[in-house]
Design a protein around this motif. Sequence first.
Motif, PDB file in Angstrom:
ATOM      1  N   LEU A 150      17.321 -10.931   1.404  1.00  0.00           N
ATOM      2  CA  LEU A 150      16.228 -10.403   2.204  1.00  0.00           C
ATOM      3  C   LEU A 150      15.234 -11.514   2.520  1.00  0.00           C
ATOM      4  CD1 LEU A 150      15.538  -7.140   0.147  1.00  0.00           C
ATOM      5  CD2 LEU A 150      17.323  -7.585   1.858  1.00  0.00           C
ATOM      6  N   VAL A 151      14.662 -11.486   3.725  1.00  0.00           N
ATOM      7  CA  VAL A 151      13.686 -12.506   4.100  1.00  0.00           C
ATOM      8  C   VAL A 151      12.464 -11.842   4.724  1.00  0.00           C
ATOM      9  CG1 VAL A 151      14.613 -12.915   6.436  1.00  0.00           C
ATOM     10  CG2 VAL A 151      13.401 -14.749   5.245  1.00  0.00           C
ATOM     11  N   ASN A 152      11.306 -12.344   4.385  1.00  0.00           N
ATOM     12  CA  ASN A 152      10.012 -11.893   4.893  1.00  0.00           C
ATOM     13  C   ASN A 152       9.578 -10.558   4.296  1.00  0.00           C
ATOM     14  OD1 ASN A 152       7.717 -12.407   6.660  1.00  0.00           O
ATOM     15  ND2 ASN A 152       8.435 -10.669   7.893  1.00  0.00           N
ATOM     16  N   ARG A 153      10.516  -9.621   4.140  1.00  0.00           N
ATOM     17  CA  ARG A 153      10.228  -8.340   3.505  1.00  0.00           C
ATOM     18  C   ARG A 153      11.126  -8.162   2.288  1.00  0.00           C
ATOM     19  NH1 ARG A 153      10.749  -4.409   8.801  1.00  0.00           N
ATOM     20  NH2 ARG A 153       9.121  -5.378  10.104  1.00  0.00           N
ATOM     21  N   ALA A 154      10.687  -7.329   1.361  1.00  0.00           N
ATOM     22  CA  ALA A 154      11.495  -7.040   0.170  1.00  0.00           C
ATOM     23  C   ALA A 154      11.576  -5.531  -0.002  1.00  0.00           C
ATOM     24  CB  ALA A 154      10.880  -7.684  -1.061  1.00  0.00           C
ATOM     25  N   GLU A 155      12.465  -5.097  -0.883  1.00  0.00           N
ATOM     26  CA  GLU A 155      12.581  -3.677  -1.201  1.00  0.00           C
ATOM     27  C   GLU A 155      12.007  -3.427  -2.585  1.00  0.00           C
ATOM     28  OE1 GLU A 155      16.357  -2.116  -2.018  1.00  0.00           O
ATOM     29  OE2 GLU A 155      16.861  -3.726  -3.385  1.00  0.00           O
ATOM     30  N   SER A 156      11.668  -2.190  -2.853  1.00  0.00           N
ATOM     31  CA  SER A 156      11.006  -1.855  -4.112  1.00  0.00           C
ATOM     32  C   SER A 156      11.907  -2.040  -5.327  1.00  0.00           C
ATOM     33  CB  SER A 156      10.496  -0.402  -4.064  1.00  0.00           C
ATOM     34  OG  SER A 156       9.545  -0.236  -3.042  1.00  0.00           O
ATOM     35  N   GLN A 157      13.204  -1.730  -5.175  1.00  0.00           N
ATOM     36  CA  GLN A 157      14.104  -1.764  -6.329  1.00  0.00           C
ATOM     37  C   GLN A 157      14.566  -3.164  -6.699  1.00  0.00           C
ATOM     38  OE1 GLN A 157      17.124   1.472  -6.456  1.00  0.00           O
ATOM     39  NE2 GLN A 157      16.276   2.107  -4.483  1.00  0.00           N
ATOM     40  N   MET A 158      14.372  -4.125  -5.801  1.00  0.00           N
ATOM     41  CA  MET A 158      14.716  -5.532  -6.077  1.00  0.00           C
ATOM     42  C   MET A 158      16.168  -5.669  -6.540  1.00  0.00           C
ATOM     43  SD  MET A 158      11.136  -6.710  -7.889  1.00  0.00           S
ATOM     44  CE  MET A 158      11.562  -8.444  -7.883  1.00  0.00           C
ATOM     45  N   ARG A 159      17.075  -5.076  -5.773  1.00  0.00           N
ATOM     46  CA  ARG A 159      18.491  -5.107  -6.147  1.00  0.00           C
ATOM     47  C   ARG A 159      19.196  -6.387  -5.709  1.00  0.00           C
ATOM     48  NH1 ARG A 159      19.885   0.558  -3.387  1.00  0.00           N
ATOM     49  NH2 ARG A 159      18.329  -0.323  -1.950  1.00  0.00           N
ATOM     50  N   VAL A 160      18.630  -7.058  -4.725  1.00  0.00           N
ATOM     51  CA  VAL A 160      19.251  -8.282  -4.219  1.00  0.00           C
ATOM     52  C   VAL A 160      18.192  -9.369  -4.116  1.00  0.00           C
ATOM     53  CG1 VAL A 160      21.051  -7.056  -2.942  1.00  0.00           C
ATOM     54  CG2 VAL A 160      18.871  -7.581  -1.813  1.00  0.00           C
ATOM     55  N   SER A 161      18.629 -10.590  -3.875  1.00  0.00           N
ATOM     56  CA  SER A 161      17.700 -11.720  -3.780  1.00  0.00           C
ATOM     57  C   SER A 161      16.828 -11.606  -2.542  1.00  0.00           C
ATOM     58  CB  SER A 161      18.482 -13.039  -3.754  1.00  0.00           C
ATOM     59  OG  SER A 161      19.161 -13.254  -4.969  1.00  0.00           O
ATOM     60  N   THR A 197       5.466  -5.686   3.374  1.00  0.00           N
ATOM     61  CA  THR A 197       4.354  -6.488   3.895  1.00  0.00           C
ATOM     62  C   THR A 197       3.098  -5.634   4.069  1.00  0.00           C
ATOM     63  OG1 THR A 197       5.344  -6.141   6.077  1.00  0.00           O
ATOM     64  CG2 THR A 197       5.729  -8.268   5.020  1.00  0.00           C
ATOM     65  N   GLY A 198       3.260  -4.454   4.652  1.00  0.00           N
ATOM     66  CA  GLY A 198       2.113  -3.574   4.832  1.00  0.00           C
ATOM     67  C   GLY A 198       1.543  -3.089   3.512  1.00  0.00           C
ATOM     68  N   TYR A 199       2.436  -2.716   2.601  1.00  0.00           N
ATOM     69  CA  TYR A 199       2.014  -2.200   1.302  1.00  0.00           C
ATOM     70  C   TYR A 199       1.300  -3.271   0.479  1.00  0.00           C
ATOM     71  CZ  TYR A 199       2.366  -0.537  -3.513  1.00  0.00           C
ATOM     72  OH  TYR A 199       2.075  -0.186  -4.809  1.00  0.00           O
ATOM     73  N   LEU A 200       1.896  -4.469   0.376  1.00  0.00           N
ATOM     74  CA  LEU A 200       1.329  -5.510  -0.482  1.00  0.00           C
ATOM     75  C   LEU A 200       0.061  -6.116   0.105  1.00  0.00           C
ATOM     76  CD1 LEU A 200       4.622  -7.263  -1.634  1.00  0.00           C
ATOM     77  CD2 LEU A 200       3.100  -5.825  -3.001  1.00  0.00           C
ATOM     78  N   ARG A 201      -0.011  -6.229   1.439  1.00  0.00           N
ATOM     79  CA  ARG A 201      -1.249  -6.726   2.039  1.00  0.00           C
ATOM     80  C   ARG A 201      -2.367  -5.709   1.861  1.00  0.00           C
ATOM     81  NH1 ARG A 201       1.810  -9.373   7.385  1.00  0.00           N
ATOM     82  NH2 ARG A 201       3.054 -10.801   6.091  1.00  0.00           N
ATOM     83  N   GLY A 202      -2.023  -4.432   1.960  1.00  0.00           N
ATOM     84  CA  GLY A 202      -3.011  -3.393   1.697  1.00  0.00           C
ATOM     85  C   GLY A 202      -3.468  -3.410   0.245  1.00  0.00           C
ATOM     86  N   LYS A 203      -2.519  -3.633  -0.652  1.00  0.00           N
ATOM     87  CA  LYS A 203      -2.853  -3.720  -2.074  1.00  0.00           C
ATOM     88  C   LYS A 203      -3.776  -4.906  -2.323  1.00  0.00           C
ATOM     89  CE  LYS A 203      -0.691  -4.205  -6.633  1.00  0.00           C
ATOM     90  NZ  LYS A 203       0.580  -4.408  -7.362  1.00  0.00           N
ATOM     91  N   GLY A 204      -3.470  -6.033  -1.674  1.00  0.00           N
ATOM     92  CA  GLY A 204      -4.312  -7.217  -1.823  1.00  0.00           C
ATOM     93  C   GLY A 204      -5.716  -6.973  -1.302  1.00  0.00           C
ATOM     94  N   PHE A 205      -5.832  -6.230  -0.208  1.00  0.00           N
ATOM     95  CA  PHE A 205      -7.146  -5.886   0.343  1.00  0.00           C
ATOM     96  C   PHE A 205      -7.944  -5.078  -0.672  1.00  0.00           C
ATOM     97  CE2 PHE A 205      -9.923  -2.907   2.566  1.00  0.00           C
ATOM     98  CZ  PHE A 205     -10.654  -3.757   3.390  1.00  0.00           C
ATOM     99  N   ASN A 206      -7.335  -4.030  -1.213  1.00  0.00           N
ATOM    100  CA  ASN A 206      -8.038  -3.173  -2.170  1.00  0.00           C
ATOM    101  C   ASN A 206      -8.438  -3.940  -3.427  1.00  0.00           C
ATOM    102  OD1 ASN A 206      -7.887  -0.838  -0.564  1.00  0.00           O
ATOM    103  ND2 ASN A 206      -5.825  -0.379  -1.297  1.00  0.00           N
ATOM    104  N   GLU A 207      -7.552  -4.789  -3.915  1.00  0.00           N
ATOM    105  CA  GLU A 207      -7.855  -5.573  -5.115  1.00  0.00           C
ATOM    106  C   GLU A 207      -9.023  -6.524  -4.872  1.00  0.00           C
ATOM    107  OE1 GLU A 207      -4.134  -7.414  -5.942  1.00  0.00           O
ATOM    108  OE2 GLU A 207      -3.347  -5.724  -7.101  1.00  0.00           O
ATOM    109  N   ALA A 208      -9.048  -7.135  -3.695  1.00  0.00           N
ATOM    110  CA  ALA A 208     -10.129  -8.071  -3.374  1.00  0.00           C
ATOM    111  C   ALA A 208     -11.463  -7.340  -3.243  1.00  0.00           C
ATOM    112  CB  ALA A 208      -9.813  -8.813  -2.081  1.00  0.00           C
ATOM    113  N   ILE A 209     -11.441  -6.162  -2.620  1.00  0.00           N
ATOM    114  CA  ILE A 209     -12.665  -5.373  -2.466  1.00  0.00           C
ATOM    115  C   ILE A 209     -13.248  -5.000  -3.827  1.00  0.00           C
ATOM    116  CG2 ILE A 209     -13.556  -3.145  -1.681  1.00  0.00           C
ATOM    117  CD1 ILE A 209     -13.045  -5.273   0.536  1.00  0.00           C
ATOM    118  N   ILE A 210     -12.375  -4.580  -4.739  1.00  0.00           N
ATOM    119  CA  ILE A 210     -12.806  -4.196  -6.084  1.00  0.00           C
ATOM    120  C   ILE A 210     -13.332  -5.418  -6.837  1.00  0.00           C
ATOM    121  CG2 ILE A 210     -12.004  -3.365  -8.331  1.00  0.00           C
ATOM    122  CD1 ILE A 210     -10.026  -1.570  -6.777  1.00  0.00           C
ATOM    123  N   ALA A 211     -12.593  -6.526  -6.757  1.00  0.00           N
ATOM    124  CA  ALA A 211     -12.983  -7.740  -7.479  1.00  0.00           C
ATOM    125  C   ALA A 211     -14.340  -8.264  -7.036  1.00  0.00           C
ATOM    126  CB  ALA A 211     -11.915  -8.816  -7.288  1.00  0.00           C
TER     127      ALA A 211
END
Length: 340
Positions: A150-161, A197-211
Amino acid sequence: MQRVGATTIKQIAEELGVHPSTVSRALNPSTRRLIGKDTIERIEQAAKKLGYYPNAAAASLRTGRSKLIGVFLPDISNPVFSPILSGIAEVTSEAGFATIVADVGTESRSQTEMMFELVARRVEGLILATVSRNDKLVQQCMSEGLPVVLVNRAESQMRVSSVTSDDAYGMRLAIDHLHQLGHRRIGHLAGPQNLSTGYLRGKGFNEAIIALGLDPSETPVVECSAYTRQAGAIAMNTLLAQKPHVTAVVASNDLVALGAYDALQKAGLKVPDDISVVGHNDMPLVDMVHPPLSTIRISHRELGREAARLLMSEINHDGSARRSIVLAPELVVRSSTRKL
């Protein structure tokens, strides 16, 4: 004049007075290391002169290998994918592989159909830039015994590289930049949450706001339906309707940021005088829009190189362990952000 493609390895060998096996090794990327540099140059020059082109179909029948890989893209018109493809081609061509690029969109059925079509063509592996966080195609490829990276995006289960950018960290870089400029009311135009990408960037936004101790009620988030300019404009309009006093916006990618530009212009607002805007990706030409876009730079070519290296390793059975490579992004400050 000799007919193109008619020249054989034996004829090249006769031209140079060497054994056909020497010519064969010199013209094969996987064995040319066994031949001296001067001999390789002589053989390549003779092959070019005589109009020699390797017969891929014959080689496939002889060796049982197609030397083909497939690359699936969700939208080939997105400028982000050009450098990724260049990085992939750089590595695969050195290994003697050809690449079939397929623009398969976002529909699961079309992706599955194309996968089976490439399996019928005996591709030796796939690089997927299309996966969602819970992707059926990955399991289908695994069931077929087809090496997948996988490139640029990943899956939640991380079954492959996979090879991705650190999306959450990239978003934190953007928020820290705006915070240092004095912004406290910062909005986020989030990417689709079914994509990593959408999920992790959103997570990063929320974490930064809290921090940073920012008020969540002053940091609105609007999810885009897709990574497109149109979707970005729609999301920006929604955000302005909800929180018209935001002073900065962080977009989930550069196309979304350009859509925000469109919406802000129609609303009579100027970037960055009224609202600062930060993108994500540093896709080609965003330094040439007005104003040039501040963004998070991702090493797209290196994403492609690393994905191709992982796939070559899996195809050649050099290593069977799943690997997750995460590359560090960097902040690129241009003229779309300013100090309050």
